[in-house]
Design an enzyme around this catalytic site. Sequence first.
Site, PDB file in Angstrom:
ATOM      1  N   GLY A 142       8.514  -0.284  -6.102  1.00 36.05           N
ATOM      2  CA  GLY A 142       8.558   0.730  -7.232  1.00 36.05           C
ATOM      3  C   GLY A 142       8.509   2.128  -6.720  1.00 36.05           C
ATOM      4  O   GLY A 142       9.438   2.592  -5.866  1.00 36.05           O
ATOM      5  N   SER A 143       8.126   2.992  -7.565  1.00 36.14           N
ATOM      6  CA  SER A 143       8.248   4.426  -7.267  1.00 36.14           C
ATOM      7  C   SER A 143       7.598   5.024  -6.259  1.00 36.14           C
ATOM      8  O   SER A 143       7.946   6.034  -5.698  1.00 36.14           O
ATOM      9  CB  SER A 143       7.512   5.391  -8.497  1.00 36.14           C
ATOM     10  N   VAL A 144       6.835   4.170  -5.446  1.00 37.83           N
ATOM     11  CA  VAL A 144       6.480   4.841  -3.900  1.00 37.83           C
ATOM     12  C   VAL A 144       7.605   5.042  -3.149  1.00 37.83           C
ATOM     13  O   VAL A 144       7.470   6.125  -2.451  1.00 37.83           O
ATOM     14  CB  VAL A 144       5.558   3.696  -3.514  1.00 37.83           C
ATOM     15  N   LYS A 202      10.125   6.571  -3.799  1.00 40.20           N
ATOM     16  CA  LYS A 202      10.841   7.930  -4.331  1.00 40.20           C
ATOM     17  C   LYS A 202      10.283   8.814  -3.042  1.00 40.20           C
ATOM     18  O   LYS A 202      11.093   9.966  -2.896  1.00 40.20           O
ATOM     19  CB  LYS A 202      10.373   8.411  -5.547  1.00 40.20           C
TER      20      LYS A 202
END
Length: 582
Positions: free
Chosen positions: A304-306, A308
């Site tokens: 997921g957003s990790v 980013k």
Amino acid sequence: MWRKRTVGWLILCMVCLLLLIARLVQIQLLDTESFSKHNVNLLEESVKQRTQELVIDSGRGDFLDRNGELLTHKKLRVLVLFPFLKKIDWDAEKVAEIAGISNQALRNAVENAKKPFAFGEPYPIELTTSQMERINALKIPGVFAVEKKFERASVPAEQLIGLTGENASLLKKRYPEKELPEKTQVGVSGLEESFDEFLLPEGPTKLVYHVDGGGAPLFGINVKYVDPANPFYPVNVRTTIDQTIQQKAEELVDQYKIKKGGLVLLNIEDNSVLAMVSRPKINKKNPYEGSGITNRMLKQEIMGSVFKTVVAAAAIEHNLDDPTRIFDCTKKINGKPERKYNHGKLNFTESFARSCNRTFGELAKELQKKDPSILEEYAEKLSLIGSVGWKGEIYHTDDFRQFPNEDKGRVFLSDEARKDANFVAMSGIGQHEVRATPLAVANMMATIARGGQKEMVRAVSKIQYKNGTTMVEFPEKNLSGESISPYTAMKLQKLLREVVLNPNGTGRALSSLPYSVAGKSGTAETGKYEDGKQLHNKWFAGYFPFEKPKYALVVVNLDVKETGNTVNLIFADMVKMLYELD
């Protein structure tokens, strides 16, 4: 006619006699150590039939924590008693008095014994050094005070340390040149498996007593102490685990009822594992039932957003982080209205702090136009692609790995996905085919905290001989390949800190901790459903203290419903615990 029958019977008897002699030769002379298809050692079995023995130490090497304390076993000073005591006159009252136990309980234990035992087993009474000396000074045959090694009921970092078991075929396959008893324990998972060759026993330390068929003394009542007496073996594997921190970390993970997931804590200074917790736990009765034997911290997961953080690094180095540029975070990646996470209009820094999907989907597509492999390039620079565990040359092994079952991370599986703008946008927010292990994510945080320096992760610092001298060292080693620039690392540090400091940041709950935290949250859709609801992987990855980084920590809760913020709570409690210990 009767003569022919007699000759026939004589020939048959001779053949049977010859076959019997051949069988005896096979048993007594030829196959004494590997009889039948089961490779039974007849010499050992015959000795067992006429001996009673108590193994004090199996002889297999031990695992120590970073402070030199035993991890998998404990050594206790115990009172050992042999069954033949019931047949002789001995001063049980004096032994009971010294040991501080009931005389009647001592005599009852001996009366009921069929083999040598440590008094009080399975929870033996521990003696003091003084009690040991006084009991042994009595010189009563069959009564000994010794230091015996016991396996811990609960082994810390059990998936990291791994399991052993009896497996004759695996033993022969792994060590075809060595003559080892078929019941030799071999490592079948974790560090027990990777360090197995070093840990193999020279032989057990035991107390042996010879008996006849009825259990009566065969050579008097003398008990023999058997010890390989090698000053160098067995060896000790010195791990980097801190046993106190490990135990507290496991308590926290269980307190918050993590069913699948866990945490990784690294010491940033030497890039070593201080604690590693994986759930579910191992079922000791059937280790291969379920997935308990799997170390989830070494398995690739949707992050997921990790991810980013990787997109942000690429954007910084390609000048796409213009602070004046505004992103429309009222929309989803596909341009449709964002009703659930409507963040409004945000700049680059605020987009990272609040984890705006639209921003990083757009940035990923812009980067892909520059180079279709750019996301993979920066994932590798931040150590998310490839293995991160320590590997190198040890003795005759060119590619020794401390984590042999560690998964490698990835961004894309195909060239088609790499060039597809929609897939690239989804990859920019850590979905689609993006995967990484929690260990690699922790290493990414440590890399950023160190200013971009990539290093291998160690779980073992050295192997020590029995006498304490060093046999093998595992020095700190850099990971190969390019890394991000110190400038980019500094910019990422500020972004990760803003996640916590921003009043609307996804890590704002960590802003008032005794150590200043920098980090990134992640919520990834797994594609799995329960009761009709989408399941998620929940992450928080970061490091602390921000001003002088010491720890990198990743907490992950896998395949859970979106409600709750368990990973942030565990992260916060870990920070508090470490602050108190420091």
